[in-house]
Design a protein around this motif. Structure first.
Motif, mmCIF file in Angstrom:
data_model
loop_
_atom_site.group_PDB
_atom_site.id
_atom_site.type_symbol
_atom_site.label_atom_id
_atom_site.label_comp_id
_atom_site.label_asym_id
_atom_site.label_seq_id
_atom_site.Cartn_x
_atom_site.Cartn_y
_atom_site.Cartn_z
ATOM 1 N N LYS A 1 7.588 77.473 -35.352
ATOM 2 C CA LYS A 1 6.760 77.088 -36.287
ATOM 3 C C LYS A 1 6.883 75.647 -36.485
ATOM 4 N N LEU A 2 7.798 74.820 -36.373
ATOM 5 C CA LEU A 2 7.799 73.426 -36.535
ATOM 6 C C LEU A 2 7.028 72.761 -35.403
ATOM 7 N N SER B 1 11.808 69.807 -42.932
ATOM 8 C CA SER B 1 13.350 70.408 -42.808
ATOM 9 C C SER B 1 12.979 72.049 -43.255
ATOM 10 N N GLU B 2 13.625 72.765 -42.285
ATOM 11 C CA GLU B 2 13.687 74.292 -42.451
ATOM 12 C C GLU B 2 14.992 74.764 -42.514
ATOM 13 N N LEU C 1 12.497 67.370 -32.436
ATOM 14 C CA LEU C 1 13.166 68.316 -33.342
ATOM 15 C C LEU C 1 14.752 67.778 -33.442
ATOM 16 N N LEU C 2 15.365 67.823 -34.604
ATOM 17 C CA LEU C 2 16.786 67.472 -34.836
ATOM 18 C C LEU C 2 17.494 68.511 -35.403
ATOM 19 N N GLY D 1 10.843 67.187 -37.123
ATOM 20 C CA GLY D 1 11.208 68.538 -37.518
ATOM 21 C C GLY D 1 12.839 68.481 -37.624
ATOM 22 N N GLU D 2 13.370 69.494 -38.590
ATOM 23 C CA GLU D 2 14.845 69.411 -38.614
ATOM 24 C C GLU D 2 15.082 70.949 -38.924
ATOM 25 N N TYR D 3 15.891 71.696 -38.178
ATOM 26 C CA TYR D 3 16.233 72.929 -38.513
ATOM 27 C C TYR D 3 17.697 72.914 -38.828
ATOM 28 N N ALA D 4 18.233 73.400 -39.915
ATOM 29 C CA ALA D 4 19.438 73.260 -40.325
ATOM 30 C C ALA D 4 20.082 74.496 -41.087
ATOM 31 N N SER D 5 21.292 74.652 -41.369
ATOM 32 C CA SER D 5 21.999 75.689 -41.913
ATOM 33 C C SER D 5 22.155 75.136 -43.374
ATOM 34 N N LEU D 6 21.036 75.258 -44.101
ATOM 35 C CA LEU D 6 21.257 74.589 -45.484
ATOM 36 C C LEU D 6 21.812 75.586 -46.471
ATOM 37 N N THR D 7 21.616 76.647 -46.118
ATOM 38 C CA THR D 7 22.496 77.805 -46.819
ATOM 39 C C THR D 7 23.262 78.596 -46.270
ATOM 40 N N GLY D 8 24.059 79.766 -46.744
ATOM 41 C CA GLY D 8 24.598 80.813 -45.760
ATOM 42 C C GLY D 8 26.014 80.261 -45.540
ATOM 43 N N LYS D 9 26.595 81.073 -44.477
ATOM 44 C CA LYS D 9 27.889 80.800 -44.136
ATOM 45 C C LYS D 9 28.268 79.183 -43.672
ATOM 46 N N GLU D 10 27.398 78.639 -42.849
ATOM 47 C CA GLU D 10 27.701 77.244 -42.631
ATOM 48 C C GLU D 10 26.954 76.324 -43.360
ATOM 49 N N ALA D 11 26.946 76.580 -44.726
ATOM 50 C CA ALA D 11 25.837 75.393 -45.182
ATOM 51 C C ALA D 11 26.413 74.228 -45.456
ATOM 52 N N ALA D 12 27.799 74.172 -45.410
ATOM 53 C CA ALA D 12 28.521 72.774 -45.260
ATOM 54 C C ALA D 12 27.992 71.921 -44.111
#
Ligand code: PHE
Length: 376
Positions: A88-89, A72-73, A98-99, A30-41
């Motif tokens: 959920k993951l 990824s989520e 989880l990563l 599982g990977e949880y990441a800030s793919l969008t939003g303020k820290e998307a970079a």
């Protein structure tokens, strides 16, 4: 046979191959990441590094004879989401580990859930000490902020020749509060003076009040232990107010947006981070080439490098554990030693942290340039 008996027999017959399939099917990570939003970079970079590692491992035959599947989520950079996603993951996707994440506050959220379910979690790049203090299932593959804060304090005194510094802290970020503290302790211990401390919160856009107060205090340099969006805006507004001092920060400054938002105002500013694509080792050269080939010519930054290494460390642990059982992966992670990666060798210490060199970068002519490496 009664209907019930037939049903039971067929369930058992179906169950056996299912159990065998579960053993031989893909290993879910599982990977949880800030793919969008303020820290998307942050999330995008880290994610791309992780994906590259997983693809390379799969192409080389996977681990324990099985392929890996990265689930990824996106937490949209929002507080609260990482805990929901981690649950959920773990409970629905049945991931073996989880990563994530980059930002410490969000890693802390997910770590609480992972520890509760006893599922190993590796943060690639969260540097606040609290992340791994959550419990014995929580690991990271980067240095921690007592080291980064010390390195920055030494850099401020020796390179910037600063005796008097002002600090602007994001009070809603565990990372910012911690880094400010560790910097302050070392800078003051070395005879420096913190002439003024100012505060802001994540998402703030106007820093004129803080900067006006700083202008009056006339420090030699301004330390901003925050993330790139606010840091870039702060540099702009500082220059608009006529402040000429260098501003500097930690790894949270690292994103192309620092320059796209900050423009000329971030020229001559510095930050510390985990890696530079300019480091002249074979490992870095190969990584930069493969990353560019995979992601449209994009140059990998520190989050990408650590996202990549986090997957290497996990897969190495699964291989040594000879199993995908959470407890066995956890024990193997705890004994990770000298694992060669892009950000150097990873050895997990008794606190489940890694110790790695820090790198200082300067913004020069609209580019990030490597200045110096600081040994742990
Ligand atoms: N270290 C930062 C934190 O803990 C996140 C970060 C890591 C940002 C690497 C940029 C590069 O919140």
């Amino acid at each position: 046979m009664s209907r019930i008996q037939t049903l039971l027999v067929s369930l058992v017959c179906l169950g056996l191959p299912l159990a065998a399939w579960a053993q031989s099917g893909k290993i879910k990570i599982g990977e949880y990441a800030s793919l969008t939003g303020k820290e998307a970079a942050f999330g995008q970079s880290s994610h791309k590094g992780t994906v590259l590692a997983i693809e390379e491992i799969n192409a080389a035959g996977g681990v324990l004879g099985r392929q890996l599947e990265l689930v990824s989520e996106d937490n949209q950079s929002k507080p609260g989401e990482s805990a929901t996603i981690a649950t959920k993951l773990i409970t629905r996707e049945k991931v073996v580990a989880l990563l994530g994440e980059v930002a410490s506050s969000r890693s802390i959220e997910a770590a609480i859930v992972a520890q509760k379910y006893r599922i190993p979690l590796i943060s690639p790049s969260s540097t606040n000490p609290k992340v791994t203090e959550i419990g014995n299932y929580i690991f990271r593959v980067c240095f921690i902020d007592p080291f980064q804060g010390t390195a920055l304090a030494k850099f401020a005194s020796s390179h910037l020749k600063a005796r008097r510094v002002a600090i602007v802290t994001s009070v809603s970020s565990a990372y910012s509060v911690g880094l400010a503290k560790f910097f302050r302790e070392q800078f003051v211990a070395d005879g420096g003076q913190v002439v003024l401390e100012q505060k802001y919160s994540e998402g703030d856009k106007d820093f004129k009040a803080q900067l006006t107060a700083i202008k009056a205090a006339a420090p030699d340099a301004i330390f901003v232990p925050g993330y790139y969006t606010e840091a870039a805006l702060m540099c702009k507004q500082a220059r608009d107010l006529g402040l000429k001092q260098p501003l500097f920060g930690g790894d949270g400054w690292e994103a192309p947006e620092l320059i796209t938002i900050g423009g000329k105002a971030v020229e001559g500013c510095y930050y510390s981070t985990h890696y530079s694509p300019e480091i002249p080792t074979e490992a870095v050269k190969t990584f930069v080439k493969r990353f560019k080939d995979r992601w449209n010519g994009e140059t990998p930054d520190a989050m990408a490098a650590l996202g990549y290494d986090s997957a290497l460390v996990l897969v190495d642990a699964i291989r040594r554990a000879g199993s995908t059982e959470a407890d066995k992966i956890r024990s193997a992670l705890a004994t990770t030693k000298d694992l060669e990666g892009v950000t150097g060798r990873t050895t997990i210490d008794a606190q489940r942290n890694a110790s790695k060199p820090a790198v200082v970068v300067e913004v020069r002519n609209g580019e990030f340039r490597f200045v110096q490496s600081v040994a742990p």
